[in-house]
Design an enzyme around this catalytic site. Structure first.
Site, PDB file in Angstrom:
ATOM      1  N   CYS A  94       0.955  -1.213  -0.012  1.00  0.00           N
ATOM      2  CA  CYS A  94      -0.086  -0.069   0.100  1.00  0.00           C
ATOM      3  C   CYS A  94       0.756   1.110  -0.041  1.00  0.00           C
ATOM      4  O   CYS A  94       2.052   1.198   0.418  1.00  0.00           O
ATOM      5  CB  CYS A  94      -0.929   0.056   0.992  1.00  0.00           C
ATOM      6  N   CYS A 173      -2.899  -8.379   7.495  1.00  0.00           N
ATOM      7  CA  CYS A 173      -2.965  -7.416   6.302  1.00  0.00           C
ATOM      8  C   CYS A 173      -4.356  -7.101   6.367  1.00  0.00           C
ATOM      9  O   CYS A 173      -5.209  -8.199   5.749  1.00  0.00           O
ATOM     10  CB  CYS A 173      -2.537  -8.427   4.935  1.00  0.00           C
ATOM     11  N   GLN A 281     -12.268  -9.561 -10.883  1.00  0.00           N
ATOM     12  CA  GLN A 281     -11.993  -8.322 -10.264  1.00  0.00           C
ATOM     13  C   GLN A 281     -11.357  -8.634  -8.737  1.00  0.00           C
ATOM     14  O   GLN A 281     -12.082  -9.331  -8.073  1.00  0.00           O
ATOM     15  CB  GLN A 281     -13.052  -7.243 -10.311  1.00  0.00           C
ATOM     16  N   PHE A 310     -12.905  -7.657 -25.043  1.00  0.00           N
ATOM     17  CA  PHE A 310     -12.329  -8.191 -23.782  1.00  0.00           C
ATOM     18  C   PHE A 310     -13.081  -8.714 -22.609  1.00  0.00           C
ATOM     19  O   PHE A 310     -13.229  -8.398 -21.418  1.00  0.00           O
ATOM     20  CB  PHE A 310     -11.358  -6.983 -23.249  1.00  0.00           C
ATOM     21  N   ASN A 315     -18.065 -11.314 -17.302  1.00  0.00           N
ATOM     22  CA  ASN A 315     -18.700 -10.476 -16.101  1.00  0.00           C
ATOM     23  C   ASN A 315     -19.502  -9.284 -16.501  1.00  0.00           C
ATOM     24  O   ASN A 315     -20.627  -8.910 -15.832  1.00  0.00           O
ATOM     25  CB  ASN A 315     -17.400  -9.765 -15.754  1.00  0.00           C
ATOM     26  N   GLU A 331     -13.043 -12.005 -26.653  1.00  0.00           N
ATOM     27  CA  GLU A 331     -11.853 -12.190 -25.588  1.00  0.00           C
ATOM     28  C   GLU A 331     -10.553 -13.129 -26.317  1.00  0.00           C
ATOM     29  O   GLU A 331     -10.717 -13.871 -27.133  1.00  0.00           O
ATOM     30  CB  GLU A 331     -12.384 -13.095 -24.441  1.00  0.00           C
ATOM     31  N   ASN A 364      -7.462 -12.057 -31.246  1.00  0.00           N
ATOM     32  CA  ASN A 364      -6.339 -11.463 -30.831  1.00  0.00           C
ATOM     33  C   ASN A 364      -6.643  -9.808 -31.022  1.00  0.00           C
ATOM     34  O   ASN A 364      -6.594  -9.219 -32.070  1.00  0.00           O
ATOM     35  CB  ASN A 364      -5.102 -11.430 -31.492  1.00  0.00           C
ATOM     36  N   ASP A 385     -13.482  -3.290 -21.925  1.00  0.00           N
ATOM     37  CA  ASP A 385     -12.953  -3.803 -20.479  1.00  0.00           C
ATOM     38  C   ASP A 385     -11.460  -4.014 -20.688  1.00  0.00           C
ATOM     39  O   ASP A 385     -11.318  -5.314 -20.565  1.00  0.00           O
ATOM     40  CB  ASP A 385     -13.809  -4.511 -19.963  1.00  0.00           C
ATOM     41  N   CYS A 422      -8.286   0.042 -16.450  1.00  0.00           N
ATOM     42  CA  CYS A 422      -7.536  -0.154 -15.325  1.00  0.00           C
ATOM     43  C   CYS A 422      -6.231   0.522 -15.236  1.00  0.00           C
ATOM     44  O   CYS A 422      -5.299   0.554 -14.616  1.00  0.00           O
ATOM     45  CB  CYS A 422      -7.250  -1.687 -14.943  1.00  0.00           C
TER      46      CYS A 422
END
Length: 475
Positions: A94, A173, A281, A310, A315, A331, A364, A385, A422
Site C-alpha cells: 500500500c 494484512c 476483479q 475483452f 462479467n 476475448e 487477438n 474492458d 485499469c
C-alpha cells in the site's frame, strides 16, 4: 482577541524545509526548492511543511523522504496496518494508508482528468461521482510471496517490502478479508512444517462469495506427508487447496469435489464460477457496483446488438444479455472463451426471462484491423474492458473506418461506447483516438476506487458518436 492586540506570528519553519504543494499518483508529495527544482517526497502530504532527507539527485529533480513534519495535513490519518510506513521492513503493498480514503479518491479522480487532458487532449463533458466501497478487507485476489529465512528460522508470507525484493515480515494484512488476514500466521507455521518449505515460492489467494481457494506453487513434487498437512489445514481453516507444479495450465484441485469457486451478481441473477487463476476483479463489492453502473450507462435495449470487447468470463456480457437483444463477447484467451460459454449455459437455465441470444469468440484484440472489425458486424453499443495495455488497436481500427468510409460498406459504428479502464494513461490515449479521429464525444468519466490505499487507478468513460460525424447514425 481585541483589535489592538496583534496576532501571534508563527515561528519560522526550519531553514531548508519544504512546503508540499500536491501529491503524485505514487503518493509522493511534490515540492519545489527556491530555485524551482522539483522534490518528490515520500511520506509527505499536500499543504504540509516538512524537512527531508534526499536520497537521489538529478539535474532537475530530487527524490527524498520526509524526516520531520512541521505542519501536518488535515487529511493525514493513522495507518490501519502496523506494517505500513517508511521504516525498515515496511510492506510495500500500500502507498496511501496515511491519507484519508476520501482524499485518496479525489487524487485518483484528478489523475484521471489530468491523463485525459495531457495525454489525450480530451475533457469529459460531465464527471461521474467516483465509485467507492469498503476500504479494508476488500482484496479477494492476491499473490503472496513465500520465503524460508534460514537466519531467522521462520517462513515469511506476504507482499514485498517497500522498494525491495525481500518479503515483508507480516503478521496481519487488513486489506485482505479478515479470515485470510487471520490465517497468515497459521500459514507460516504450515509452510515451515512442510518437507517442501524450500521449494514453495508463492501462494495465490482467490476468494469467492463462499469459497476461499489457495493455490500453492511448488517447484518439486509434494510428499504424501505434505499433502496430508495441507488437507488438515484446509479442513481446519475452511480452505480449498489447489496445486501448481509449473505454469498456470498445471493448476489443479488437491482433492476433487466440494463447492465450486464462484461470485454472484445478484442484481442480474447471475452467478459466475471461476478457476483461481482466471482473471476476476480483486474487489467484489466494487465489481457489483461497477457492473451495475456500466449497464445503466450502456442502457442496452431489447432491439439492440451489443459487443463486449475483452469479455473475460462474461462479467459484463451475461448481465448485458438480461436486457439487450443480442450479445457478442470477444476475448483473446480460448480458455476464457470456453469458460464464458460454460457460464452462459449455467446462467441461462431456469430463468423466468431468458437471456438474449449470446455467443463468444476468441480474437487477438491487440491485432485488430478495420477488416476484422467489419467482419464482426454492426453493433448499436460497445462495452470495452481491456487490460492495462488498453484497446489501442480496437480504437485505431474504429478511427480508420471513420476516416476511410470506403472500407465500411454498410457497417456502422456503435452509437455509444462504455470503456472500463485499469490504466488512465492508456484510456487517455484511446480516448484521444476516439474523440479526435473517430467522431466521438467523451460525455462522462469518473474514477473507481477498486484498490483503496494503493496507487492503482480504475476508471470508466462513456463516448457518444456525434451524429453529424457519420451520416445515418442519429439515434
Amino acid at each position: 482577541m481585541s483589535a489592538d492586540v496583534p496576532h501571534p506570528i508563527p515561528a519560522p519553519y526550519p531553514e531548508g524545509s519544504l512546503a508540499v504543494e500536491s501529491l503524485d499518483i505514487e503518493a509522493q508529495g511534490i515540492a519545489h526548492r527556491a530555485d524551482g527544482k522539483v522534490v518528490f517526497i515520500e511520506g509527505a502530504l499536500p499543504f504540509e511543511q516538512v524537512s527531508v532527507s534526499v536520497h537521489r539527485k538529478k539535474n532537475n529533480w530530487e527524490a527524498a523522504t520526509a524526516t520531520v513534519i512541521h505542519r501536518e495535513s488535515s487529511q493525514r490519518v493513522r495507518p490501519g496496518c502496523p506494517h505500513f510506513g517508511l521504516h525498515a521492513g515496511a510492506c510495500g503493498g500500500c502507498k496511501m494508508q496515511h491519507l484519508h480514503p476520501s482524499a485518496q479518491v479525489a487524487i485518483k479522480q484528478r489523475v484521471l482528468e489530468d491523463n485525459l487532458w495531457h495525454l489525450g487532449k480530451v475533457k469529459a463533458e460531465t464527471l461521474l461521482r467516483p465509485i467507492e466501497g469498503p476500504t479494508w478487507g476488500y482484496r479477494y485476489r492476491a499473490r503472496l510471496s513465500v520465503r524460508h529465512v534460514h537466519k531467522k528460522g521462520v517462513v515469511l508470507i506476504g507482499f514485498h517490502e517497500r522498494k525491495s525484493r525481500y518479503v515483508a515480515d507480516m503478521g496481519v494484512c487488513p486489506v485482505l478479508p479478515p479470515h485470510v488476514s487471520a490465517m497468515l500466521a497459521p500459514l507460516r507455521e504450515l509452510i515451515f512444517g512442510l518437507d517442501a518449505r524450500e521449494t514453495c515460492p508463492q501462494i495465490e489467494l482467490a476468494a469467492g462469495d463462499t469459497v476461499t481457494a489457495l493455490v500453492l506453487r511448488h517447484l518439486e513434487p509434494l510428499s504424501e506427508d505434505d499433502l496430508a498437512r495441507l488437507r488438515a489445514f484446509g479442513q481446519q481453516h475452511g480452505v480449498q487447496w489447489w496445486l501448481q507444479a509449473k505454469g498456470p495450465d498445471t493448476v489443479r484441485l488437491l482433492d476433487e469435489g466440494g463447492e465450486p469457486l464462484a461470485y454472484g451478481l445478484p442484481e442480474f441473477g447471475i452467478t459466475m464460477p471461476f478457476k483461481p487463476t482466471d482473471f476476476t476483479q480483486v474487489n467484489p463489492a466494487i465489481n457489483r457496483v461497477l457492473v451495475t453502473r456500466a449497464l445503466r450507462l450502456l442502457d442496452a435495449q431489447a432491439h439492440e446488438r451489443v459487443i463486449d470487447w475483452f469479455c473475460g468470463l462474461g462479467n459484463f456480457t451475461l448481465p448485458i444479455a438480461t436486457t439487450a437483444g443480442e450479445v457478442l463477447g470477444i476475448e483473446g484467451s480460448e480458455t476464457l472463451v470456453a469458460r464464458s460459454r460454460e457460464n452462459l449455459q449455467r446462467n441461462a437455465a431456469g430463468r423466468a426471462k431468458p437471456l438474449a441470444p449470446t455467443r463468444f469468440a476468441a480474437r487477438n484484440l491487440f491485432e485488430m484491423t478495420p477488416e476484422l472489425l467489419v467482419a464482426d458486424g454492426t453493433a448499436d453499443k460497445w462495452l470495452v474492458d481491456p487490460p492495462r495495455e488498453g484497446a489501442f488497436a480496437l480504437a485505431k481500427a474504429l478511427a480508420d473506418l471513420h476516416q476511410q468510409p470506403a472500407l465500411r460498406g454498410d457497417w456502422m459504428p456503435p452509437r455509444r461506447i462504455v470503456y472500463v479502464s485499469c490504466n488512465p494513461a492508456t484510456l487517455a490515449r484511446d480516448a484521444g483516438l476516439l474523440v479526435h479521429q473517430a467522431g466521438y464525444r467523451c460525455v462522462l468519466a469518473g474514477a473507481v476506487n477498486m484498490f483503496p490505499h494503493t496507487a492503482h487507478v480504475e476508471s470508466m468513460a462513456v463516448f457518444e458518436l456525434d451524429p453529424a460525424a457519420v451520416p445515418g447514425t442519429a439515434a
